[in-house]
Design a protein around this motif. Structure first.
Motif, PDB file in Angstrom:
ATOM      1  N   GLY A  17      15.885 -29.702  -1.280  1.00 20.36           N
ATOM      2  CA  GLY A  17      15.413 -29.305  -2.022  1.00 20.36           C
ATOM      3  C   GLY A  17      14.772 -28.173  -0.934  1.00 20.36           C
ATOM      4  O   GLY A  17      13.971 -27.820  -1.988  1.00 20.36           O
ATOM      5  N   LEU A  18      13.893 -28.343  -0.232  1.00 20.63           N
ATOM      6  CA  LEU A  18      13.398 -27.482   0.672  1.00 20.63           C
ATOM      7  C   LEU A  18      13.633 -26.498   1.016  1.00 20.63           C
ATOM      8  O   LEU A  18      13.530 -25.675   1.589  1.00 20.63           O
ATOM      9  CB  LEU A  18      12.300 -28.019   1.710  1.00 20.63           C
ATOM     10  N   LEU A  19      15.063 -26.539   1.679  1.00 22.15           N
ATOM     11  CA  LEU A  19      16.029 -25.826   2.205  1.00 22.15           C
ATOM     12  C   LEU A  19      16.625 -23.934   2.262  1.00 22.15           C
ATOM     13  O   LEU A  19      15.689 -23.312   2.773  1.00 22.15           O
ATOM     14  CB  LEU A  19      17.590 -25.993   2.499  1.00 22.15           C
ATOM     15  N   PRO A  20      15.750 -24.101   0.711  1.00 21.63           N
ATOM     16  CA  PRO A  20      16.327 -22.532   0.270  1.00 21.63           C
ATOM     17  C   PRO A  20      14.587 -21.800   0.306  1.00 21.63           C
ATOM     18  O   PRO A  20      13.738 -22.574   0.409  1.00 21.63           O
ATOM     19  CB  PRO A  20      16.330 -22.648  -1.827  1.00 21.63           C
ATOM     20  N   PRO A  21      14.980 -20.218   0.681  1.00 20.56           N
ATOM     21  CA  PRO A  21      13.185 -19.705   0.112  1.00 20.56           C
ATOM     22  C   PRO A  21      12.626 -20.360  -0.161  1.00 20.56           C
ATOM     23  O   PRO A  21      12.983 -20.007  -1.082  1.00 20.56           O
ATOM     24  CB  PRO A  21      13.414 -18.686   0.956  1.00 20.56           C
ATOM     25  N   GLY A  22      11.450 -20.913  -0.426  1.00 28.86           N
ATOM     26  CA  GLY A  22      10.231 -21.331  -0.880  1.00 28.86           C
ATOM     27  C   GLY A  22       9.197 -21.266  -0.748  1.00 28.86           C
ATOM     28  O   GLY A  22       8.647 -20.661   0.179  1.00 28.86           O
ATOM     29  N   MET A  23       7.926 -21.619  -1.508  1.00 22.29           N
ATOM     30  CA  MET A  23       6.709 -21.353  -1.712  1.00 22.29           C
ATOM     31  C   MET A  23       6.185 -21.875  -0.560  1.00 22.29           C
ATOM     32  O   MET A  23       5.198 -21.073   0.963  1.00 22.29           O
ATOM     33  CB  MET A  23       5.461 -21.686  -2.362  1.00 22.29           C
ATOM     34  N   PHE A 162      10.351 -27.971   7.260  1.00 24.65           N
ATOM     35  CA  PHE A 162       8.911 -27.405   7.986  1.00 24.65           C
ATOM     36  C   PHE A 162       9.300 -27.178   8.814  1.00 24.65           C
ATOM     37  O   PHE A 162       8.760 -25.635   9.361  1.00 24.65           O
ATOM     38  CB  PHE A 162       8.078 -27.883   6.989  1.00 24.65           C
ATOM     39  N   THR A 163       9.424 -28.576  10.202  1.00 23.07           N
ATOM     40  CA  THR A 163       9.261 -27.645  11.136  1.00 23.07           C
ATOM     41  C   THR A 163      10.536 -27.297  12.120  1.00 23.07           C
ATOM     42  O   THR A 163      10.547 -25.859  12.895  1.00 23.07           O
ATOM     43  CB  THR A 163       9.705 -29.380  12.201  1.00 23.07           C
ATOM     44  N   LEU A 164      11.746 -27.020  10.865  1.00 24.17           N
ATOM     45  CA  LEU A 164      12.638 -26.227  11.524  1.00 24.17           C
ATOM     46  C   LEU A 164      12.271 -24.614  10.993  1.00 24.17           C
ATOM     47  O   LEU A 164      13.030 -24.073  11.499  1.00 24.17           O
ATOM     48  CB  LEU A 164      14.502 -26.511  10.750  1.00 24.17           C
ATOM     49  N   PHE A 165      11.656 -24.528  10.312  1.00 22.37           N
ATOM     50  CA  PHE A 165      11.260 -23.120  10.160  1.00 22.37           C
ATOM     51  C   PHE A 165      10.490 -22.509  10.680  1.00 22.37           C
ATOM     52  O   PHE A 165      10.420 -21.296  11.336  1.00 22.37           O
ATOM     53  CB  PHE A 165      10.758 -22.934   8.928  1.00 22.37           C
ATOM     54  N   LEU A 194      10.830 -16.449  -8.126  1.00 21.28           N
ATOM     55  CA  LEU A 194      10.153 -18.210  -8.508  1.00 21.28           C
ATOM     56  C   LEU A 194      10.235 -18.254  -9.572  1.00 21.28           C
ATOM     57  O   LEU A 194      10.510 -19.114  -9.795  1.00 21.28           O
ATOM     58  CB  LEU A 194      10.358 -18.774  -7.027  1.00 21.28           C
ATOM     59  N   ALA A 195       8.807 -17.464  -9.712  1.00 21.28           N
ATOM     60  CA  ALA A 195       8.120 -18.295 -10.799  1.00 21.28           C
ATOM     61  C   ALA A 195       8.899 -17.235 -12.424  1.00 21.28           C
ATOM     62  O   ALA A 195       9.426 -18.104 -13.054  1.00 21.28           O
ATOM     63  CB  ALA A 195       7.089 -17.200 -11.041  1.00 21.28           C
ATOM     64  N   ILE A 196       9.682 -16.372 -12.376  1.00 24.24           N
ATOM     65  CA  ILE A 196      10.800 -16.380 -13.107  1.00 24.24           C
ATOM     66  C   ILE A 196      12.056 -16.564 -13.669  1.00 24.24           C
ATOM     67  O   ILE A 196      12.636 -17.019 -14.537  1.00 24.24           O
ATOM     68  CB  ILE A 196      11.538 -14.418 -13.300  1.00 24.24           C
ATOM     69  N   PHE A 197      12.764 -17.124 -12.698  1.00 23.04           N
ATOM     70  CA  PHE A 197      13.110 -18.019 -12.850  1.00 23.04           C
ATOM     71  C   PHE A 197      13.221 -19.331 -12.665  1.00 23.04           C
ATOM     72  O   PHE A 197      14.322 -19.410 -14.207  1.00 23.04           O
ATOM     73  CB  PHE A 197      14.125 -18.278 -11.475  1.00 23.04           C
ATOM     74  N   THR A 198      12.372 -19.781 -12.674  1.00 27.05           N
ATOM     75  CA  THR A 198      12.178 -21.383 -13.118  1.00 27.05           C
ATOM     76  C   THR A 198      11.663 -21.251 -15.027  1.00 27.05           C
ATOM     77  O   THR A 198      11.859 -22.191 -15.434  1.00 27.05           O
ATOM     78  CB  THR A 198      10.827 -21.405 -12.350  1.00 27.05           C
ATOM     79  N   LEU A 199      10.949 -20.101 -15.171  1.00 26.96           N
ATOM     80  CA  LEU A 199      10.278 -19.688 -16.785  1.00 26.96           C
ATOM     81  C   LEU A 199      12.042 -19.939 -17.139  1.00 26.96           C
ATOM     82  O   LEU A 199      12.155 -20.461 -18.089  1.00 26.96           O
ATOM     83  CB  LEU A 199       9.858 -18.636 -17.004  1.00 26.96           C
ATOM     84  N   ILE A 200      12.309 -18.810 -16.530  1.00 25.81           N
ATOM     85  CA  ILE A 200      14.125 -18.936 -17.779  1.00 25.81           C
ATOM     86  C   ILE A 200      14.898 -20.483 -17.622  1.00 25.81           C
ATOM     87  O   ILE A 200      15.530 -20.519 -18.722  1.00 25.81           O
ATOM     88  CB  ILE A 200      14.675 -17.846 -16.857  1.00 25.81           C
ATOM     89  N   ASN A 201      14.710 -21.172 -16.526  1.00 22.63           N
ATOM     90  CA  ASN A 201      15.067 -22.265 -16.649  1.00 22.63           C
ATOM     91  C   ASN A 201      14.646 -23.669 -17.552  1.00 22.63           C
ATOM     92  O   ASN A 201      14.796 -23.929 -18.459  1.00 22.63           O
ATOM     93  CB  ASN A 201      15.106 -22.844 -15.302  1.00 22.63           C
ATOM     94  N   ILE A 202      13.180 -23.058 -18.111  1.00 22.20           N
ATOM     95  CA  ILE A 202      12.158 -24.203 -18.622  1.00 22.20           C
ATOM     96  C   ILE A 202      13.120 -23.993 -20.118  1.00 22.20           C
ATOM     97  O   ILE A 202      13.047 -24.618 -20.737  1.00 22.20           O
ATOM     98  CB  ILE A 202      11.120 -23.790 -18.337  1.00 22.20           C
TER      99      ILE A 202
END
Length: 205
Positions: A17-23, A162-165, A194-202
């Motif tokens: 879940g945390l693997l894709p580039p994110g916050m 996180f350690t990997l990054f 990410l905000a736009i994508f999440t908003l579209i999914n909602i």
């Protein structure tokens, strides 16, 4: 169905879940680049610790959330707001000519990791959706003892990611100096989309 299986599932779910580039993973890498690896590891530890209550709440109250879907929808909207705010924050940092971030004591990044992870409003819906799906297929048992093993697996999965990054930050500095110099701009753009994508999914759900 043993406890170790729940630990492994929690580890994999958090890591994937945390693997894709994110916050969080990008900020962990940015911290290692802008400050040092110690600060990056401390940020990672703080961020991973917050995964424990997030995953526990999602799984332990899964039935309650299923009966009150409006709660998850509100949490998702809060997540969108946080992403927009972070987008603006990193854009502001990128515009600053004389950043003093490197002078911040490394120990403070542990608490920064906790705060940013707590602001990740999308974590609870994520664990809720996939844990409910796995329960419906008799892969997970949503009972307290099993949940605890899942939660600790999620903590170690998040910390490992996180350690990997943080470790990859060396590659970032040596082979992608342009990215390192403009990382705040890239984070700003990332959080915005990410905000736009999440908003579209909602709105599509």
């Amino acid at each position: 169905m043993d406890f170790f299986q729940h630990f492994v599932i929690g580890f994999i779910m958090a890591f994937a879940g945390l693997l894709p580039p994110g916050m969080l993973n990008m900020t962990a890498m940015k911290t290692a680049v802008a400050v040092d690896k110690k600060a990056g590891f401390l940020f990672s530890l703080g961020a991973a610790l917050i995964v424990i209550p997030q995953a526990f709440i999602a799984l332990y109250f899964a039935n309650y959330f299923a009966k009150h879907p409006e709660i998850i929808e509100n949490i998702s909207f809060l997540g969108v707001i946080v992403l927009f705010l972070l987008s603006g924050f990193f854009f502001w940092l990128a515009r600053k000519k004389n950043s003093k971030e490197s002078k911040i004591q490394s120990s403070n990044f542990f608490f920064m990791g906790m705060i940013m992870s707590a602001l990740n409003m999308l974590a609870i819906p994520y664990y809720l959706v996939y844990s409910t799906l796995l329960e419906s297929r008799d892969i997970l048992i949503l009972e307290r003892n099993y949940i605890l093993f899942f939660v600790f697996g999620a903590f170690f999965g998040a910390f490992a990611l996180f350690t990997l990054f943080v470790l990859l930050s060396d590659v970032l500095i040596k082979r992608a100096k342009y990215i390192a110099r403009n990382l705040n701009y890239l984070l700003s753009i990332l959080f915005f989309f990410l905000a736009i994508f999440t908003l579209i999914n909602i709105f599509n759900n």
